[in-house]
Scaffold this motif. Structure first.
Motif, mmCIF file in Angstrom:
data_model
loop_
_atom_site.group_PDB
_atom_site.id
_atom_site.type_symbol
_atom_site.label_atom_id
_atom_site.label_comp_id
_atom_site.label_asym_id
_atom_site.label_seq_id
_atom_site.Cartn_x
_atom_site.Cartn_y
_atom_site.Cartn_z
ATOM 1 N N TRP A 64 -22.606 134.078 44.490
ATOM 2 C CA TRP A 64 -22.024 134.228 45.814
ATOM 3 C C TRP A 64 -22.433 135.560 46.448
ATOM 4 O O TRP A 64 -22.747 135.637 47.639
ATOM 5 C CB TRP A 64 -20.503 134.137 45.738
ATOM 6 C CG TRP A 64 -19.813 134.243 47.067
ATOM 7 C CD1 TRP A 64 -19.121 135.314 47.557
ATOM 8 C CD2 TRP A 64 -19.771 133.257 48.098
ATOM 9 N NE1 TRP A 64 -18.642 135.056 48.814
ATOM 10 C CE2 TRP A 64 -19.022 133.782 49.173
ATOM 11 C CE3 TRP A 64 -20.287 131.962 48.214
ATOM 12 C CZ2 TRP A 64 -18.787 133.083 50.342
ATOM 13 C CZ3 TRP A 64 -20.041 131.261 49.395
ATOM 14 C CH2 TRP A 64 -19.294 131.821 50.432
ATOM 15 N N GLY A 65 -22.468 136.627 45.640
ATOM 16 C CA GLY A 65 -22.736 137.955 46.173
ATOM 17 C C GLY A 65 -24.158 138.158 46.665
ATOM 18 O O GLY A 65 -24.405 139.039 47.497
ATOM 19 N N THR A 66 -25.103 137.365 46.166
ATOM 20 C CA THR A 66 -26.504 137.531 46.581
ATOM 21 C C THR A 66 -26.917 136.540 47.654
ATOM 22 O O THR A 66 -28.113 136.440 47.966
ATOM 23 C CB THR A 66 -27.441 137.386 45.359
ATOM 24 O OG1 THR A 66 -27.188 136.136 44.710
ATOM 25 C CG2 THR A 66 -27.236 138.531 44.374
ATOM 26 N N ARG A 67 -25.970 135.826 48.220
ATOM 27 C CA ARG A 67 -26.310 134.897 49.286
ATOM 28 C C ARG A 67 -26.878 135.683 50.469
ATOM 29 O O ARG A 67 -26.388 136.751 50.832
ATOM 30 C CB ARG A 67 -25.085 134.084 49.716
ATOM 31 C CG ARG A 67 -24.028 134.885 50.438
ATOM 32 C CD ARG A 67 -22.689 134.143 50.551
ATOM 33 N NE ARG A 67 -21.753 134.851 51.410
ATOM 34 C CZ ARG A 67 -21.058 135.907 51.030
ATOM 35 N NH1 ARG A 67 -21.199 136.404 49.812
ATOM 36 N NH2 ARG A 67 -20.211 136.488 51.876
ATOM 37 N N GLY A 68 -27.928 135.161 51.047
ATOM 38 C CA GLY A 68 -28.537 135.823 52.185
ATOM 39 C C GLY A 68 -29.292 137.092 51.854
ATOM 40 O O GLY A 68 -29.702 137.824 52.768
ATOM 41 N N ALA A 69 -29.504 137.388 50.581
ATOM 42 C CA ALA A 69 -30.211 138.612 50.202
ATOM 43 C C ALA A 69 -31.678 138.511 50.604
ATOM 44 O O ALA A 69 -32.257 137.418 50.629
ATOM 45 C CB ALA A 69 -30.099 138.835 48.695
ATOM 46 N N PRO A 70 -32.300 139.631 50.923
ATOM 47 C CA PRO A 70 -33.723 139.589 51.306
ATOM 48 C C PRO A 70 -34.596 139.184 50.125
ATOM 49 O O PRO A 70 -34.252 139.419 48.961
ATOM 50 C CB PRO A 70 -34.014 141.031 51.723
ATOM 51 C CG PRO A 70 -32.987 141.858 51.004
ATOM 52 C CD PRO A 70 -31.758 141.000 50.944
ATOM 53 N N GLU A 71 -35.713 138.552 50.412
ATOM 54 C CA GLU A 71 -36.680 138.178 49.387
ATOM 55 C C GLU A 71 -38.067 138.631 49.834
ATOM 56 O O GLU A 71 -38.393 138.600 51.016
ATOM 57 C CB GLU A 71 -36.692 136.661 49.148
ATOM 58 C CG GLU A 71 -35.471 136.145 48.412
ATOM 59 C CD GLU A 71 -35.635 134.681 47.994
ATOM 60 O OE1 GLU A 71 -36.683 134.087 48.312
ATOM 61 O OE2 GLU A 71 -34.715 134.149 47.368
ATOM 62 N N HIS A 72 -38.862 139.060 48.855
ATOM 63 C CA HIS A 72 -40.246 139.446 49.118
ATOM 64 C C HIS A 72 -41.149 138.686 48.151
ATOM 65 O O HIS A 72 -41.830 139.293 47.317
ATOM 66 C CB HIS A 72 -40.433 140.954 48.948
ATOM 67 C CG HIS A 72 -39.537 141.771 49.827
ATOM 68 N ND1 HIS A 72 -39.839 142.046 51.149
ATOM 69 C CD2 HIS A 72 -38.349 142.367 49.585
ATOM 70 C CE1 HIS A 72 -38.883 142.783 51.682
ATOM 71 N NE2 HIS A 72 -37.955 142.994 50.751
ATOM 72 N N PRO A 73 -41.166 137.367 48.266
ATOM 73 C CA PRO A 73 -41.960 136.578 47.315
ATOM 74 C C PRO A 73 -43.445 136.661 47.620
ATOM 75 O O PRO A 73 -43.852 136.925 48.743
ATOM 76 C CB PRO A 73 -41.435 135.160 47.521
ATOM 77 C CG PRO A 73 -41.007 135.139 48.961
ATOM 78 C CD PRO A 73 -40.487 136.530 49.262
ATOM 79 N N THR A 74 -44.240 136.427 46.583
ATOM 80 C CA THR A 74 -45.687 136.309 46.759
ATOM 81 C C THR A 74 -46.119 134.923 46.325
ATOM 82 O O THR A 74 -45.325 134.147 45.795
ATOM 83 C CB THR A 74 -46.429 137.368 45.924
ATOM 84 O OG1 THR A 74 -46.002 137.269 44.557
ATOM 85 C CG2 THR A 74 -46.139 138.774 46.427
ATOM 86 N N GLU A 75 -47.368 134.618 46.560
ATOM 87 C CA GLU A 75 -47.906 133.296 46.217
ATOM 88 C C GLU A 75 -47.795 133.060 44.708
ATOM 89 O O GLU A 75 -48.119 133.937 43.903
ATOM 90 C CB GLU A 75 -49.367 133.212 46.649
ATOM 91 C CG GLU A 75 -49.994 131.844 46.465
ATOM 92 C CD GLU A 75 -49.445 130.831 47.461
ATOM 93 O OE1 GLU A 75 -49.534 129.626 47.165
ATOM 94 O OE2 GLU A 75 -48.942 131.256 48.521
ATOM 95 N N THR A 76 -47.326 131.878 44.321
ATOM 96 C CA THR A 76 -47.216 131.548 42.903
ATOM 97 C C THR A 76 -48.597 131.556 42.253
ATOM 98 O O THR A 76 -49.558 131.004 42.790
ATOM 99 C CB THR A 76 -46.577 130.159 42.714
ATOM 100 O OG1 THR A 76 -45.285 130.176 43.307
ATOM 101 C CG2 THR A 76 -46.458 129.820 41.235
ATOM 102 N N ALA A 77 -48.675 132.217 41.096
ATOM 103 C CA ALA A 77 -49.962 132.345 40.411
ATOM 104 C C ALA A 77 -50.488 130.988 39.976
ATOM 105 O O ALA A 77 -49.734 130.136 39.495
ATOM 106 C CB ALA A 77 -49.811 133.252 39.190
#
Length: 437
Positions: free
Chosen positions: A194-207
């Motif tokens: 619940w606490g990490t809902r809406g948290a920013p993400e900085h994903p990269t392309e899956t290897a």
């Protein structure tokens, strides 16, 4: 430039350590004594039963990491795993201690199967959870702050679960203890989800490439190898100490209350010094801080030999020194792991964060599992006499000495070895220079 995460996200993410700290502590603290002194299983076989399900995680964790790397769930790459696997873990933990205590073969099989289920569920909670910081922030210093919050909550979870679970087991029985600990795990899981809902993400392309390709590339990273091997050896040392607490309290200090007091002495200082370790990282770097924390571990663990003579006060002081070192030995490597994974992603342009994390948590799990296994072997060598519930056994002098050495000198030696392994980590200097620039 520092990019700070919202305080809500830091606190929410940290709540996941309620689950990891509790599950990492209670089985190591109570499962081996439950098998040897409640069911009456020999120490060697009990050690195998405790070790085998954790060894399975060594295989499963990298797979869980690869699966989470490839996740395309609309709620996020990692976060949906938390609630599904975490609640499954909570239920299975309660089941593990709710089984029969006789006949012995059935009781042993019940624990083995339930613990295997716990280990499997934990893999799919722990790996995505530990992978999240590398995608929550790209900032070197912010990762340390994130880990500081996490380690504070981790220390609280260890304190609460480690201090209260033995009391619940002693007063209400192991089944009640299992249900209680399962509830604590569930609360931590739901809090993190619940606490990490809406948290920013900085994903990269899956290897791309095969799973074997990704494992090979991860294994070839020298900085990752150095910090991983350091952390695994220290996990084995900590696991050995945890496995010995109940035996030290009962057979050396002759005090059930000492079980709780040792945990308070161990975790209390960790709560106080964790913010200080963060400040140290700001001025001197993570690698330097990790080395200093490891020195505290070595000195404190060696001083735990005082328990053999029944010196309560000195034993508690030694436990406090271990706790100071343990706080740093959690903050720094946990902040170094996302540094390594994110550095690899930035150089390659491919996301192997889950694979890095899977291998990391597999190593941690192996180390913590080796602890009780090592301690069980030491007990066997010392001639420890197993018993069933309600039966009091006076242990021979060899067993008492084995308990003392397995609780102190042996983990101190392991921690000293880990300090040598840490010398191979070189990434910190470059990242600190880039962060200052």
């Amino acid at each position: 430039m520092t990019t700070e995460l919202p305080a809500r996200v830091r606190r929410g993410y940290a709540l996941g350590s309620v689950a990891t700290g509790t599950f990492g502590t209670v089985p190591g603290l109570l499962l081996l004594p439950y098998l040897t002194d409640e069911i009456g299983i020999g120490a060697a076989l009990a050690g195998v039963l405790v070790f085998a399900p954790k060894a399975w995680d060594v295989v499963l964790n990298p797979i869980a990491g690869r699966i989470s790397d490839r996740s395309t769930h609309p709620a996020g790459r990692r976060r949906p795993f938390l609630v599904r696997a975490g609640l499954t873990l909570a239920v299975l933990f309660a089941v593990m201690f709710a089984g029969p205590t006789e006949p012995q073969a059935l009781a042993a099989a019940w624990v083995a199967v339930a613990f295997l289920g716990c280990a499997s569920a934990y893999a799919f909670f722990q790996v995505p959870y530990v992978a999240m910081p590398a995608e929550l922030t790209l900032d070197y210093a912010e990762r340390t702050r994130l880990m500081t919050w996490r380690v504070v909550v981790l220390a609280l979870a260890i304190l609460v679960s480690g201090a209260t679970a033995p009391i619940v087991a002693d007063q209400l029985g192991h089944a009640a203890m299992g249900a209680y600990v399962g509830l604590v795990i569930a609360l931590g899981v739901l809090g993190a989800w619940w606490g990490t809902r809406g948290a920013p993400e900085h994903p990269t392309e899956t290897a791309g490439g095969t799973f074997a390709d990704q494992l090979r590339l991860v294994a070839q990273n020298p900085d990752f190898r150095a910090v991983l091997l350091t952390f695994v050896v220290q996990a084995a040392a900590i696991g050995t100490v945890l496995a010995g607490v109940a035996y030290v309290a009962d057979d050396l200090l002759d005090s059930t209350a000492a079980n709780t007091f040792l945990f308070v002495a161990f975790v209390g200082p960790a709560l106080l010094v964790t913010p200080l370790w963060e400040r140290y990282a700001t001025t001197r770097g993570k690698r330097s801080g990790y080395a200093v924390a490891t020195v505290f571990l070595v000195i404190g663990m060696a001083a735990l030999l005082a328990a053999h003579e029944g010196w309560l006060a000195l034993t508690y002081v030694a436990a406090a020194l271990v706790g100071i070192g343990y706080a740093g030995a959690q903050v720094f490597p946990m902040a170094m792991l996302p540094d390594v994974a994110a550095d690899d992603a930035s150089r390659s342009g491919a996301n192997r964060i889950g694979v890095f994390t899977g291998v990391w948590t597999a190593g941690e799990t192996l180390g913590l599992a080796l602890g009780p296994g090592i301690f069980a072997l030491v007990l066997t060598a010392g001639g420890y006499v197993s018993s069933t519930s309600g039966v009091t056994v006076d242990q021979p002098d060899g067993a008492r000495l084995a308990i003392a050495l397995g609780f102190s000198v042996l983990p101190a030696l392991l921690s000293a070895i880990s300090l040598v392994l840490l010398r191979g980590y070189r990434l910190d200097d470059r990242l600190r220079s880039a962060d200052v620039a």
